[in-house]
Design a protein around this motif. Structure first.
Motif: not given
Ligand SMILES: Cc1ncc(COP(=O)(O)O)c(C=O)c1O
Length: 269
Positions: A7, A10, A52, A56, A84, A86-87, A115, A117-118, A123, A126
């Protein structure tokens, strides 16, 4: 230590925190971690290994063996893991998301972040959370005080309701069914192009490989078919000079109708 491709935020987060990114590359199509290479990258100077899963931009998942190796290395070098996830709810084909903190050695040193988001297609909100053993959680909270300070209260309350409703019903199953349909529309559309395709195990991304320069490929795709993708070299620090050259990331976080329109456009030239 960052595992590439990663991502794009980072490396900047590492530099902003006063760190020096050390990269461990993985490559198309399976993006498995080379455990010897990882072991060589992690030293007593390593503070954090960022992972992660589901990943992603690759759409792959960390395996139990990889997570075990990460925990062992972190313990040996007194480093920490930020995972991380999130997915976490977007994992396909009957596979299961394996949290890094499910490993007993890794758990003691892991801050897991996720989060809305996904999982809730929110998204822009935050709103997220971090889960960690008590001493690490205290450290996260003291840093948080000086970074974002606080999150928007109404959105936090809405998030609590969303999490409760999702846990009580079949929200996560419906979400996965919808994304599986979207994934299949995109995979079928991409099969008609001259690309090698990496079948995603998780996330809403499909990583593919074209014959030449990925940036040129994407520019041409946008100009000739009105379909956008992301050049995969953007997810590696060494760009076109490294294993990212030729990689193209497609996303299916769109309505099925939008993806069908994209599929028609991809077939049209
Ligand atoms: C791996 C990864 N972590 C975090 C995020 C962002 O998460 P948030 O919208 O909760 O900040 C994304 C969004 O693209 C992502 O792909």
């Amino acid at each position: 230590v960052l595992i590439e491709p990663c991502y794009d935020l980072y490396p900047y987060a590492v530099v902003a925190a006063g760190g020096v990114p050390v990269y461990v590359p993985t490559a198309f199509p399976d993006f498995r971690l080379d455990l010897d290479r990882l072991a060589a990258a992690v030293t007593d100077r390593t503070r954090v290994i960022v992972v992660n899963t589901p990943t992603n931009p690759t759409g792959q998942l960390l395996s139990a063996e990889e997570i075990g190796a990460l925990g062992e290395l972190a313990a040996r070098h007194d480093a920490y893991l930020i995972s991380d996830e999130v997915y976490e709810h977007l994992v396909y084909d009957g596979l299961e998301h394996l949290p890094v903190a499910s490993d007993p050695v890794a758990r003691e040193r892991t801050i897991t972040v996720s989060s809305v988001s996904k999982t809730f297609s929110a998204t822009g909100w935050r709103i997220g959370w971090a889960v960690a053993p008590q001493p690490l959680s205290a450290a996260v909270r003291s840093a948080h005080q000086f970074v974002t300070f606080n999150a928007t209260t109404p959105l936090q309350r809405a998030t609590a309701v969303m999490l409760d409703v999702a846990a009580a019903g079949d929200y996560y199953r419906t979400l996965l069914a919808q994304y599986t349909e979207r994934r299949d529309i995109l995979l079928a559309a991409l099969a008609g192009l001259e690309l090698e395709i990496g079948r995603p195990r998780g996330t809403y991304f499909v990583m593919t490989r074209c014959a030449g320069d990925d940036t040129a490929y994407v520019k041409d795709l946008i100009a000739s078919r009105g379909v956008a993708a992301i050049p995969g070299s953007a997810f590696y620090h060494d760009g076109q000079a490294g294993p990212g050259r030729g990689l193209v990331r497609f996303a299916f976080c769109k309505r099925a109708d939008t993806l069908r329109t994209a599929a028609r456009r991809l077939r049209s030239v």
